[in-house]
Design an enzyme around this catalytic site. Structure first.
Site, short mmCIF file in Angstrom:
data_model
loop_
_atom_site.label_atom_id
_atom_site.label_comp_id
_atom_site.label_asym_id
_atom_site.label_seq_id
_atom_site.Cartn_x
_atom_site.Cartn_y
_atom_site.Cartn_z
N ASP A 30 -55.51 -44.36 -18.73
CA ASP A 30 -56.30 -44.26 -17.50
C ASP A 30 -57.79 -44.30 -17.87
O ASP A 30 -58.23 -43.63 -18.81
CB ASP A 30 -55.96 -42.96 -16.76
CG ASP A 30 -56.49 -42.97 -15.33
OD1 ASP A 30 -55.67 -42.91 -14.40
OD2 ASP A 30 -57.73 -43.02 -15.15
N ILE A 31 -58.55 -45.08 -17.12
CA ILE A 31 -59.98 -45.26 -17.41
C ILE A 31 -60.78 -43.96 -17.22
O ILE A 31 -61.83 -43.76 -17.83
CB ILE A 31 -60.57 -46.39 -16.53
CG1 ILE A 31 -61.90 -46.89 -17.06
CG2 ILE A 31 -60.70 -45.98 -15.08
CD1 ILE A 31 -61.78 -47.97 -18.08
N GLN A 93 -52.92 -41.91 -2.79
CA GLN A 93 -52.87 -43.10 -3.63
C GLN A 93 -54.19 -43.84 -3.49
O GLN A 93 -54.65 -44.08 -2.38
CB GLN A 93 -51.70 -44.01 -3.20
CG GLN A 93 -51.57 -45.26 -4.07
CD GLN A 93 -50.37 -46.13 -3.70
OE1 GLN A 93 -49.70 -45.89 -2.69
NE2 GLN A 93 -50.11 -47.14 -4.52
N HIS A 99 -47.92 -46.88 -9.54
CA HIS A 99 -48.18 -46.37 -10.89
C HIS A 99 -47.75 -44.92 -11.00
O HIS A 99 -47.81 -44.17 -10.03
CB HIS A 99 -49.65 -46.51 -11.28
CG HIS A 99 -50.60 -45.91 -10.28
ND1 HIS A 99 -50.96 -46.56 -9.11
CD2 HIS A 99 -51.24 -44.73 -10.25
CE1 HIS A 99 -51.78 -45.80 -8.43
NE2 HIS A 99 -51.97 -44.67 -9.09
N PHE A 100 -47.33 -44.56 -12.19
CA PHE A 100 -47.03 -43.17 -12.51
C PHE A 100 -48.05 -42.72 -13.56
O PHE A 100 -48.31 -43.44 -14.52
CB PHE A 100 -45.61 -43.03 -13.08
CG PHE A 100 -44.54 -43.13 -12.04
CD1 PHE A 100 -44.11 -44.37 -11.58
CD2 PHE A 100 -43.94 -42.00 -11.51
CE1 PHE A 100 -43.11 -44.47 -10.62
CE2 PHE A 100 -42.94 -42.09 -10.55
CZ PHE A 100 -42.53 -43.33 -10.10
N HIS A 101 -48.61 -41.54 -13.35
CA HIS A 101 -49.49 -40.94 -14.35
C HIS A 101 -48.64 -40.09 -15.29
O HIS A 101 -47.83 -39.28 -14.83
CB HIS A 101 -50.49 -39.98 -13.70
CG HIS A 101 -51.42 -40.60 -12.69
ND1 HIS A 101 -52.75 -40.82 -12.97
CD2 HIS A 101 -51.22 -41.03 -11.43
CE1 HIS A 101 -53.33 -41.35 -11.90
NE2 HIS A 101 -52.42 -41.49 -10.95
P1 5GP Z 1 -54.16 -42.80 -7.95
O1 5GP Z 1 -55.20 -41.91 -7.37
O2 5GP Z 1 -53.97 -44.08 -7.16
O3 5GP Z 1 -52.87 -42.11 -8.25
O4 5GP Z 1 -54.70 -43.19 -9.39
C1 5GP Z 1 -55.38 -44.36 -9.70
C2 5GP Z 1 -55.80 -44.21 -11.15
O5 5GP Z 1 -56.16 -45.47 -11.63
C3 5GP Z 1 -57.01 -43.28 -11.34
O6 5GP Z 1 -56.65 -42.22 -12.21
C4 5GP Z 1 -58.06 -44.20 -11.95
O7 5GP Z 1 -58.82 -43.55 -12.95
C5 5GP Z 1 -57.23 -45.32 -12.52
N1 5GP Z 1 -57.92 -46.60 -12.57
C6 5GP Z 1 -58.57 -47.20 -11.55
N2 5GP Z 1 -59.07 -48.39 -11.95
C7 5GP Z 1 -58.73 -48.52 -13.26
C8 5GP Z 1 -58.97 -49.52 -14.24
O8 5GP Z 1 -59.61 -50.55 -14.00
N3 5GP Z 1 -58.47 -49.32 -15.49
C9 5GP Z 1 -57.75 -48.20 -15.79
N4 5GP Z 1 -57.30 -48.10 -17.05
N5 5GP Z 1 -57.50 -47.23 -14.90
C10 5GP Z 1 -57.99 -47.39 -13.65
#
Ligand code: 5GP
Ligand code: ZN
Length: 134
Positions: A30-31, A93, A99-101
């Site tokens: 994750d970035i 989301q 995606h899964f973290h």
């Molecule tokens: P959500 O809130 O949808 O569960 O999580 C999205 C995740 O994607 C966030 O933790 C965010 O840091 C990550 N993310 C968003 N854009 C990018 C990207 O361009 N590269 C990577 N590696 N992670 C990303």
């Protein structure tokens, strides 16, 4: 999905720190990590979230979630982690490619997922099951 950031990552059109890749699944850091080795596991085909993912892909993702958890345990000594998945904007989301973290956790890491509980709703359980009709 031409302008989906995760599709771009899968296609190699956007940079990523790849952990693992197979025919169906891509895993990368994750970035904005909330802990060391915070990893995202995604299907290589675009699905928005849990509501439209198909059997094959969700199964392959599940296998990678378990495999990576075990690899992190064996190679990194990570014995605590959370697997988090959000669906829909009200479900928090942010990126609309499923995606899964994988979030490794440790004592004093400063993170804390806290749910507000409603034990008083137990009186409604029977009614909920009736409405569901499963
Ligand atoms: P959500 O809130 O949808 O569960 O999580 C999205 C995740 O994607 C966030 O933790 C965010 O840091 C990550 N993310 C968003 N854009 C990018 C990207 O361009 N590269 C990577 N590696 N992670 C990303
Ligand atoms: Zn996508």
């Amino acid at each position: 999905m031409s302008d989906c950031i995760f599709c771009k990552i899968v296609r190699g059109e956007a940079p990523s720190w790849k952990i693992l890749e197979n025919e169906f699944v891509y895993a990368f850091l994750d970035i904005n990590p909330v802990s060391q080795y915070h990893t995202l596991v995604i299907p290589k085909k675009h699905f928005e979230n849990i509501f439209d993912i198909d059997d094959k892909y969700i199964m392959e993702i599940s296998k990678v979630l378990r495999h990576l958890s075990q690899v992190y345990q064996q190679r990194l000594g990570i014995n605590n982690l959370q697997i988090v998945n959000s669906n829909g904007s009200e479900g928090q989301q942010d990126v609309f490619h499923l995606h899964f973290h994988i979030v490794p956790r440790s004592l004093g890491d400063g993170q804390n997922i806290q749910w507000r509980t409603h034990p008083e709703w137990r009186t409604q359980f029977d009614q909920w099951l009736e409405e569901l009709e499963l």
